[in-house]
Design a protein around this motif. Structure first.
Motif, short mmCIF file in Angstrom:
data_model
loop_
_atom_site.label_atom_id
_atom_site.label_comp_id
_atom_site.label_asym_id
_atom_site.label_seq_id
_atom_site.Cartn_x
_atom_site.Cartn_y
_atom_site.Cartn_z
N TYR A 145 10.36 -8.35 -15.80
CA TYR A 145 10.90 -9.13 -16.92
C TYR A 145 12.13 -8.45 -17.51
CZ TYR A 145 11.31 -11.04 -21.65
OH TYR A 145 11.78 -11.60 -22.82
N ARG A 146 13.13 -9.26 -17.77
CA ARG A 146 14.29 -8.85 -18.57
C ARG A 146 14.58 -9.97 -19.54
NH1 ARG A 146 19.13 -6.97 -14.67
NH2 ARG A 146 20.05 -8.58 -15.98
N PRO A 147 15.24 -9.67 -20.67
CA PRO A 147 15.51 -10.75 -21.63
C PRO A 147 16.28 -11.92 -21.04
CG PRO A 147 15.92 -8.61 -22.65
CD PRO A 147 15.65 -8.35 -21.19
N ASP A 148 17.10 -11.66 -20.01
CA ASP A 148 17.89 -12.75 -19.44
C ASP A 148 17.22 -13.43 -18.24
OD1 ASP A 148 18.20 -10.41 -17.99
OD2 ASP A 148 20.27 -10.81 -17.43
N PHE A 149 16.14 -12.87 -17.71
CA PHE A 149 15.42 -13.57 -16.64
C PHE A 149 14.06 -12.93 -16.39
CE2 PHE A 149 17.56 -10.30 -14.08
CZ PHE A 149 16.58 -9.93 -13.18
N ILE A 150 13.21 -13.70 -15.74
CA ILE A 150 11.90 -13.21 -15.30
C ILE A 150 11.83 -13.40 -13.78
CG2 ILE A 150 10.82 -15.44 -15.81
CD1 ILE A 150 8.21 -13.96 -16.31
N ALA A 241 24.12 -15.41 -13.60
CA ALA A 241 25.35 -15.79 -14.31
C ALA A 241 25.18 -17.11 -15.05
CB ALA A 241 26.51 -15.88 -13.32
N ALA A 242 24.65 -18.12 -14.37
CA ALA A 242 24.50 -19.44 -14.98
C ALA A 242 23.50 -19.42 -16.13
CB ALA A 242 24.07 -20.46 -13.93
N SER A 243 22.46 -18.59 -16.02
CA SER A 243 21.43 -18.50 -17.08
C SER A 243 22.02 -17.97 -18.37
CB SER A 243 20.28 -17.59 -16.63
OG SER A 243 19.62 -18.11 -15.52
N ASN A 244 23.13 -17.23 -18.27
CA ASN A 244 23.74 -16.61 -19.45
C ASN A 244 25.05 -17.26 -19.88
OD1 ASN A 244 22.12 -13.96 -20.16
ND2 ASN A 244 22.17 -14.09 -17.94
N CYS A 245 25.40 -18.39 -19.28
CA CYS A 245 26.67 -19.05 -19.58
C CYS A 245 26.60 -20.00 -20.76
CB CYS A 245 27.17 -19.81 -18.35
SG CYS A 245 28.03 -18.77 -17.15
N ASP A 246 25.42 -20.22 -21.31
CA ASP A 246 25.26 -21.14 -22.43
C ASP A 246 25.74 -22.53 -22.06
OD1 ASP A 246 24.30 -21.63 -24.97
OD2 ASP A 246 26.24 -21.31 -25.94
N ASP A 247 25.45 -22.93 -20.83
CA ASP A 247 25.83 -24.25 -20.33
C ASP A 247 24.71 -24.73 -19.42
OD1 ASP A 247 26.85 -26.46 -19.01
OD2 ASP A 247 28.86 -25.63 -18.79
N ASP A 248 23.82 -25.56 -19.96
CA ASP A 248 22.65 -26.00 -19.21
C ASP A 248 23.02 -26.76 -17.95
OD1 ASP A 248 21.00 -24.79 -21.00
OD2 ASP A 248 20.41 -26.62 -22.06
N GLN A 253 22.64 -27.32 -12.15
CA GLN A 253 23.31 -27.50 -10.86
C GLN A 253 22.97 -26.36 -9.90
OE1 GLN A 253 25.27 -30.21 -9.81
NE2 GLN A 253 24.85 -29.15 -7.89
N VAL A 254 22.93 -25.12 -10.41
CA VAL A 254 22.57 -23.97 -9.56
C VAL A 254 21.15 -24.14 -9.04
CG1 VAL A 254 22.12 -21.49 -9.54
CG2 VAL A 254 24.18 -22.36 -10.64
N ILE A 255 20.24 -24.54 -9.91
CA ILE A 255 18.84 -24.75 -9.49
C ILE A 255 18.76 -25.82 -8.41
CG2 ILE A 255 16.61 -25.66 -10.27
CD1 ILE A 255 17.09 -24.17 -12.92
N SER A 256 19.50 -26.91 -8.61
CA SER A 256 19.53 -27.99 -7.62
C SER A 256 20.08 -27.50 -6.28
CB SER A 256 20.38 -29.15 -8.15
OG SER A 256 20.51 -30.16 -7.20
N ASP A 257 21.16 -26.70 -6.33
CA ASP A 257 21.76 -26.17 -5.10
C ASP A 257 20.80 -25.23 -4.38
OD1 ASP A 257 24.05 -27.57 -5.69
OD2 ASP A 257 25.17 -25.84 -6.46
N MET A 258 20.06 -24.42 -5.15
CA MET A 258 19.11 -23.49 -4.53
C MET A 258 17.98 -24.25 -3.84
SD MET A 258 18.79 -20.38 -7.32
CE MET A 258 17.79 -19.32 -6.26
#
Length: 397
Positions: A145-150, A241-248, A253-258
């Motif tokens: 765990y990190r504050p920006d992701f798990i 990067a996308a998780s921290n961009c403050d742009d859902d 889109q990244v999740i969809s691409d993955m």
């Protein structure tokens, strides 16, 4: 002529039925023969790994967890069978100087325990969560765990010279089976083409951007890399990067691409669904996603933290509180539970309870007054300027 034709027709269909029947028998023999061999192989594998008990494998997992908690990651590093990560046998290594030199060159980059330890803000953010066997082969799962992701990491175990070792790992955050990535890394290393070196430099630059919190810059750098030149860890960097961009929209889109990149990876799919449910703020979808994810990673009270966060975001602060309390009760050395409980108390204007949480955090995690002031920032400036807040830190000054 008529009778002769009928006789001929009967013979023809009798022969066809015989051929079909023989064909079915042959196909069934091959099919069930393969099934029998596969089942026999599973029996042999199961017998091999059953020479040790489930408790032995769980004790091994707890030893690895302890090595991170006590800041002794070398124990973890030394438990990894490097040759197995590349799919090399001892005979292949003995017969190939190139393979030995390639592994020797890459070994410093494959210190799994040290890599995990370096990512953590607090050692107890790493936790053993699950043990299971698949086709007789033991697996252990950990949460990072990190504050920006798990993240969750699934390690495949083996027995070498009567010792339990790690011989592969699956990273939920990237959807990568490490042996596949390691082999790709090995090939690039031994071929040392200029393009490979330049590619490694690009990703090192992006890692530096992420470390410095330059998430927009990192995101733009990543999406500009052509598909053919992308590293196996490309999407892992992109997700951070996308998780921290403050742009859902970027994150969705990244999740969809993955998902499109690895459409048949059920583990990755359940992990990404968990993230997606957090973005949409739907508690029912979050609970469903957690239930599905737990089938792979096991029970973890940290999931209650995310339920509490959703209630906080929906301004249902009273409902959020018990979730953070449960996290703290189950994991008294887990920083995140206290952090979100503190904000929950402040959001509910419960300053005395917030002061108690701060006092506990100061003692348990050695956090300075400056750290609290920085985290609470302008929104709670009156609170951090209060005499009661200042008094908590007077004895330490």
């Amino acid at each position: 002529m008529n009778n002769s034709g009928k006789q001929s027709s009967k013979r023809f269909w009798r022969n066809m039925i015989t051929i079909i029947a023989v064909g079915i028998v042959l196909v069934a023999t091959v099919y069930f023969g393969k099934k029998y061999k596969a089942s026999q192989k599973t029996v042999e594998i199961t017998a091999f790994y059953n020479q040790l008990s489930d408790d032995d494998y769980i004790d091994f997992a707890k030893k690895l967890e302890k090595s991170i908690h006590t800041k002794n990651p070398e124990v973890f590093d030394n438990s990894v069978d490097i040759a197995s990560l590349f799919g090399f046998s001892k005979r292949e290594l003995a017969q190939s100087f190139k393979k030995r030199k390639g592994i020797e060159f890459l070994q410093p980059y494959l210190k799994i325990g040290s890599s995990i330890s370096s990512q953590l803000l607090y050692p107890n953010d790493f936790k053993y969560t699950n043990f299971y066997k698949e086709d007789g082969i033991p697996h252990i799962v950990f949460r990072l765990y990190r504050p920006d992701f798990i993240n969750f990491i699934d390690f495949t175990l083996d027995i070498k010279k009567d010792k339990i070792v790690i011989d592969n790992m699956y990273d939920f955050y990237s959807g990568i089976l490490f042996s596949e990535m390691a082999f790709d890394l090995y090939n690039k290393t031994i071929n040392l083409r200029q393009s490979n070196i330049a590619n490694m430099d690009i990703y090192q630059s992006i890692k530096n951007q992420l470390f410095l919190g330059l998430y927009e810059e990192a995101y733009n750098s990543l999406v500009a890399i052509p598909n053919a030149e992308r590293s196996p860890f490309h999407y892992q960097f992109l997700l951070i990067a996308a998780s921290n961009c403050d742009d859902d929209e970027k994150l969705i889109q990244v999740i969809s691409d993955m998902k499109a990149h690895k459409p048949n990876d059920k583990r990755l799919d359940t992990y990404l669904n968990f993230h997606e449910s957090l973005i949409h703020g739907d508690l029912d979808k979050l609970n469903t996603a957690i239930d599905n994810l737990k089938k792979y990673v096991g029970e973890d009270t940290i999931f209650d933290q995310y339920r509490g966060i959703l209630f906080n975001l929906q301004s249902e602060f009273e409902k959020a509180g018990p979730f953070f309390d449960r996290v703290i009760t189950e994991n008294p050395n887990f920083f995140g539970g206290y952090y979100y409980k503190l904000y929950n108390m402040l959001l509910r204007d419960k300053e005395n309870e917030a002061l108690s949480v701060i006092a506990e955090m100061k003692e348990r995690f050695s956090i300075s007054k400056e750290d609290f002031v920085f985290d609470l920032q302008e929104e709670y400036k009156e609170f951090t300027n209060s005499e009661a807040f200042q008094n908590i830190f007077k004895s330490a000054e």
